[in-house]
Design an enzyme around this catalytic site. Structure first.
Site, PDB file in Angstrom:
ATOM      1  N   GLY A 156       0.620  -1.485  -0.160  1.00 55.78           N
ATOM      2  CA  GLY A 156       0.351   0.028  -0.005  1.00 55.78           C
ATOM      3  C   GLY A 156       0.868   1.436   0.440  1.00 55.78           C
ATOM      4  O   GLY A 156       0.332   2.419   0.917  1.00 55.78           O
ATOM      5  N   GLY A 157       2.330   0.920  -0.508  1.00 57.86           N
ATOM      6  CA  GLY A 157       3.068   2.338  -0.710  1.00 57.86           C
ATOM      7  C   GLY A 157       2.487   3.591  -1.138  1.00 57.86           C
ATOM      8  O   GLY A 157       3.212   4.189  -1.251  1.00 57.86           O
ATOM      9  N   ASP A 202      -2.722   6.601   1.235  1.00 64.38           N
ATOM     10  CA  ASP A 202      -2.808   7.585   1.895  1.00 64.38           C
ATOM     11  C   ASP A 202      -2.506   7.731   2.847  1.00 64.38           C
ATOM     12  O   ASP A 202      -1.928   8.509   3.229  1.00 64.38           O
ATOM     13  CB  ASP A 202      -4.460   8.055   1.852  1.00 64.38           C
ATOM     14  CG  ASP A 202      -4.844   9.237   3.028  1.00 64.38           C
ATOM     15  OD1 ASP A 202      -4.148  10.705   1.895  1.00 64.38           O
ATOM     16  OD2 ASP A 202      -5.498   9.456   3.931  1.00 64.38           O
ATOM     17  N   ARG A 262      -0.141  -2.350  -6.505  1.00 61.67           N
ATOM     18  CA  ARG A 262      -0.318  -2.838  -7.768  1.00 61.67           C
ATOM     19  C   ARG A 262       0.201  -1.807  -8.672  1.00 61.67           C
ATOM     20  O   ARG A 262       0.009  -2.274  -9.743  1.00 61.67           O
ATOM     21  CB  ARG A 262      -1.831  -2.782  -7.818  1.00 61.67           C
ATOM     22  CG  ARG A 262      -2.421  -4.116  -7.078  1.00 61.67           C
ATOM     23  CD  ARG A 262      -4.098  -5.128  -7.030  1.00 61.67           C
ATOM     24  NE  ARG A 262      -3.989  -5.614  -8.795  1.00 61.67           N
ATOM     25  CZ  ARG A 262      -5.097  -5.614  -8.633  1.00 61.67           C
ATOM     26  NH1 ARG A 262      -5.769  -5.600  -7.754  1.00 61.67           N
ATOM     27  NH2 ARG A 262      -4.976  -6.668  -9.682  1.00 61.67           N
ATOM     28  N   LYS A 282      -5.520  -1.514  12.242  1.00 58.39           N
ATOM     29  CA  LYS A 282      -6.360  -1.646  12.718  1.00 58.39           C
ATOM     30  C   LYS A 282      -7.223  -1.084  11.365  1.00 58.39           C
ATOM     31  O   LYS A 282      -6.703  -0.125  10.903  1.00 58.39           O
ATOM     32  CB  LYS A 282      -7.252  -0.647  13.413  1.00 58.39           C
ATOM     33  CG  LYS A 282      -7.526   0.557  13.776  1.00 58.39           C
ATOM     34  CD  LYS A 282      -7.870   1.361  14.785  1.00 58.39           C
ATOM     35  CE  LYS A 282      -8.004   2.881  14.625  1.00 58.39           C
ATOM     36  NZ  LYS A 282      -9.924   2.592  13.865  1.00 58.39           N
ATOM     37  N   HIS A 334      -2.114   3.799  16.781  1.00 57.71           N
ATOM     38  CA  HIS A 334      -0.793   4.890  16.637  1.00 57.71           C
ATOM     39  C   HIS A 334      -0.921   6.109  17.931  1.00 57.71           C
ATOM     40  O   HIS A 334       0.227   6.190  18.483  1.00 57.71           O
ATOM     41  CB  HIS A 334      -1.080   6.132  15.654  1.00 57.71           C
ATOM     42  CG  HIS A 334      -2.389   6.759  15.229  1.00 57.71           C
ATOM     43  ND1 HIS A 334      -3.684   5.833  15.062  1.00 57.71           N
ATOM     44  CD2 HIS A 334      -2.815   8.234  16.028  1.00 57.71           C
ATOM     45  CE1 HIS A 334      -4.632   6.847  15.367  1.00 57.71           C
ATOM     46  NE2 HIS A 334      -3.865   8.397  15.720  1.00 57.71           N
ATOM     47  N   GLU A 352     -13.362  15.453  18.761  1.00 55.73           N
ATOM     48  CA  GLU A 352     -12.899  15.395  17.049  1.00 55.73           C
ATOM     49  C   GLU A 352     -13.842  16.038  16.528  1.00 55.73           C
ATOM     50  O   GLU A 352     -14.916  16.338  16.672  1.00 55.73           O
ATOM     51  CB  GLU A 352     -12.928  14.320  15.954  1.00 55.73           C
ATOM     52  CG  GLU A 352     -12.239  13.049  16.644  1.00 55.73           C
ATOM     53  CD  GLU A 352     -12.101  11.513  15.607  1.00 55.73           C
ATOM     54  OE1 GLU A 352     -11.508  11.871  14.594  1.00 55.73           O
ATOM     55  OE2 GLU A 352     -12.863  10.925  15.559  1.00 55.73           O
ATOM     56  N   HIS A 356      -8.705   2.409  20.697  1.00 57.34           N
ATOM     57  CA  HIS A 356      -7.842   3.723  21.758  1.00 57.34           C
ATOM     58  C   HIS A 356      -8.697   4.180  22.771  1.00 57.34           C
ATOM     59  O   HIS A 356      -7.623   3.848  23.846  1.00 57.34           O
ATOM     60  CB  HIS A 356      -8.229   4.977  20.708  1.00 57.34           C
ATOM     61  CG  HIS A 356      -7.964   5.440  18.441  1.00 57.34           C
ATOM     62  ND1 HIS A 356      -6.931   3.974  18.394  1.00 57.34           N
ATOM     63  CD2 HIS A 356      -8.382   5.906  17.903  1.00 57.34           C
ATOM     64  CE1 HIS A 356      -6.849   5.093  17.028  1.00 57.34           C
ATOM     65  NE2 HIS A 356      -7.737   4.906  17.199  1.00 57.34           N
ATOM     66  N   LYS A 364     -17.624  12.649  17.341  1.00 56.98           N
ATOM     67  CA  LYS A 364     -17.335  13.024  15.532  1.00 56.98           C
ATOM     68  C   LYS A 364     -18.302  14.535  15.178  1.00 56.98           C
ATOM     69  O   LYS A 364     -19.281  14.292  16.234  1.00 56.98           O
ATOM     70  CB  LYS A 364     -17.498  12.504  13.927  1.00 56.98           C
ATOM     71  CG  LYS A 364     -16.484  11.036  14.898  1.00 56.98           C
ATOM     72  CD  LYS A 364     -16.493  11.073  12.815  1.00 56.98           C
ATOM     73  CE  LYS A 364     -14.859  10.046  13.113  1.00 56.98           C
ATOM     74  NZ  LYS A 364     -14.159  10.359  12.999  1.00 56.98           N
TER      75      LYS A 364
END
Length: 485
Positions: A17-18, A21, A51, A149, A179, A217, A241, A332
């Protein structure tokens, strides 16, 4: 104060997935910062895998743009060119055969070189990638894999995912990354508790009235609508979290600051959590404020019953915390962005100052964001004549003020955790049994409201959440803190 940067051993890191995002926003800019700090040795290499059929030069240009946009590194263009020279790229099909031979050739066949694979992809590909790595001979006993996750959608899927990874890797090779555990303040929870005689003797039900954990958030679900509407705040935030913060604030002192010693104590906390009554949970869903979309508009589901807000009261049945309520809250589109743990101590058993002095409590506030730091509230005499009037004042320690430039230059969560992977330190990563225990506690709560057909309570965007959430804590004679209207 001068921070000490200890270089890690040379490594090969493959980011599946380099081009995604997460890689662009966090992983690659973070690695560049570690390179600039001198922690990432020049003998290391980073290989993007995805890919897309692009050349190494095109990939490096993509990374250059991402670093210019997202990196906080104070480095010149010469350092950036050096870092880009360490990057490679291989087009790989996670479920097919193409690219795996090329990836094997790109990696160094040297047991002294740490080899790590970062699964920056959806969980549906974790098993495929693990099997491909084993099938194509890309692993050895020292290889490490990093998985993002969500670690499953429920207990059944988490067990299946753990079993799939365990077919190919030992538990000591699997790094489940959250994270939040890499944040400086989160790690300071352990330093404050176990490094200061001042706090640890008071860290129990005898002296603590209650503990609040808030992660608020201001943003909505954004571009994650299709994922979020299947998960909701409970799965997306509480199960991982907030659960991790709860464990760190409530766990017993480990015998040593070592991975399994710390994670054993966290697991005991999760297993000691009582089931939560329906009356002790409030779910909410934000509505439009006239300018911003409602939740249902954001997820394009006009009948959605998924929560964007959760508040609950829970208890831990052990000697340390018996009958001490823990109030958890996340949501949120709230009025402020804030992540805080508030440890509220009990009143003094007897006030010698009389009723006019008022009610005063000590409180330790641990701020994860914004403005990371800690504040200890203490009671003093209000200056001036006229008798003994008491007032609460903060003893404030903002990391940016107390530590100066070192606070600004400290690695962010992803940087720190990736370096821990290279070191082979699993202390800040979740173990498989820990993940399953968290789901075993969470699943009955979700199944309960789905069985009852409960609807989340509406709340205005930009507010502090549903009124029922305030009532949840107010009826106990307490008040939420951390965010205000």
């Amino acid at each position: 104060m001068v921070s000490r940067v200890i270089p890690v051993d040379p490594f090969d890191l493959v980011i599946f997935g380099g081009t995604g995002d997460l890689a662009r926003r966090k992983i690659l800019p973070g690695l560049f910062r570690r390179y600039c700090s001198g922690q990432m040795p020049t003998g290391s290499r980073v290989i993007g895998a995805a890919r897309s059929e692009i050349t190494v030069e095109e990939y490096r240009e993509t990374v250059r743009e991402a670093i210019h946009e997202f990196s906080k590194a104070k480095c010149d263009e010469a350092a950036l060119e050096e870092f880009l020279a360490l990057l490679g790229y291989v087009a790989v099909d996670a479920r097919g055969e193409s690219g795996w031979g090329e990836l094997k050739e790109a990696l160094r066949d040297d047991d002294d070189i740490v080899r790590a694979f970062y699964f920056s992809v959806g969980p549906s590909l974790f098993g495929d990638l693990a099997e491909q790595l084993r099938t194509h001979g890309l692993t050895n006993p020292e290889v490490r894999i990093v998985v993002e996750k969500p670690f499953g959608h429920d207990l059944e899927s988490a067990r299946a995912l753990n079993a799939e990874l365990a077919r190919h890797f030992q538990e000591t090779q699997i790094y489940r990354i959250d994270h939040y555990l890499g944040k400086e303040t989160v790690q300071n929870l352990m330093a404050v508790r176990f490094g200061n005689m001042l706090f640890e003797p008071l860290w129990n039900a005898q002296y603590v009235d209650h503990i609040q954990i808030t992660v608020a958030e201001t943003v909505g679900v954004g571009g994650r609508g299709s994922y979020y509407d299947k998960s909701g705040a409970m799965r997306d935030m509480v199960q991982n979290h907030l659960m991790q913060l709860l464990c760190l604030i409530a766990m017993e002192p480990p015998a040593r600051f070592e991975p399994d010693a710390v994670r054993d104590e966290k697991l005991k906390v999760i297993r000691a959590l009582d089931p939560v009554d329906p009356e002790s949970i409030v779910r909410g869903q934000y509505t439009s404020d006239g300018e911003l979309n409602s939740y249902r508009e954001d997820v394009e589901n006009p009948a959605s019953k998924t929560e964007s807000f959760v508040a609950m009261k829970c208890y831990i049945s052990n000697w340390r915390w018996a009958n001490t309520p823990f109030y958890l809250r996340t949501g949120k589109r709230l009025s402020a962005q804030a992540s805080e743990i508030a440890v509220v101590f009990k009143d003094a058993p007897h006030s010698i100052f009389g009723m006019d002095a008022g009610r005063h409590r000590n409180m330790l506030s641990i701020r994860l964001q914004p403005n990371e730091g800690m504040t200890l509230g203490v009671t003093i005499k209000e200056p001036g004549p006229g008798g003994m009037r008491l007032v609460d004042v903060p003893l404030d320690m903002s990391f940016a003020d107390a530590l100066g430039p070192d606070a600004e230059d400290a690695p962010d969560a992803y940087e720190r955790l990736i370096m821990d992977v290279i070191r082979g330190n699993q202390t800040l990563f979740m173990r498989g049994d820990e993940v399953e225990a968290a789901w075993a506690w969470t699943d009955p709560l979700i199944e309960g409201w789905e069985r009852r057909g409960d609807h989340p309570k509406p709340y205005d965007a930009g507010s502090t959440g549903p009124d029922d959430a305030a009532f949840l804590i107010n009826k106990d004679g307490r008040r939420w803190r951390g965010i205000k209207t």
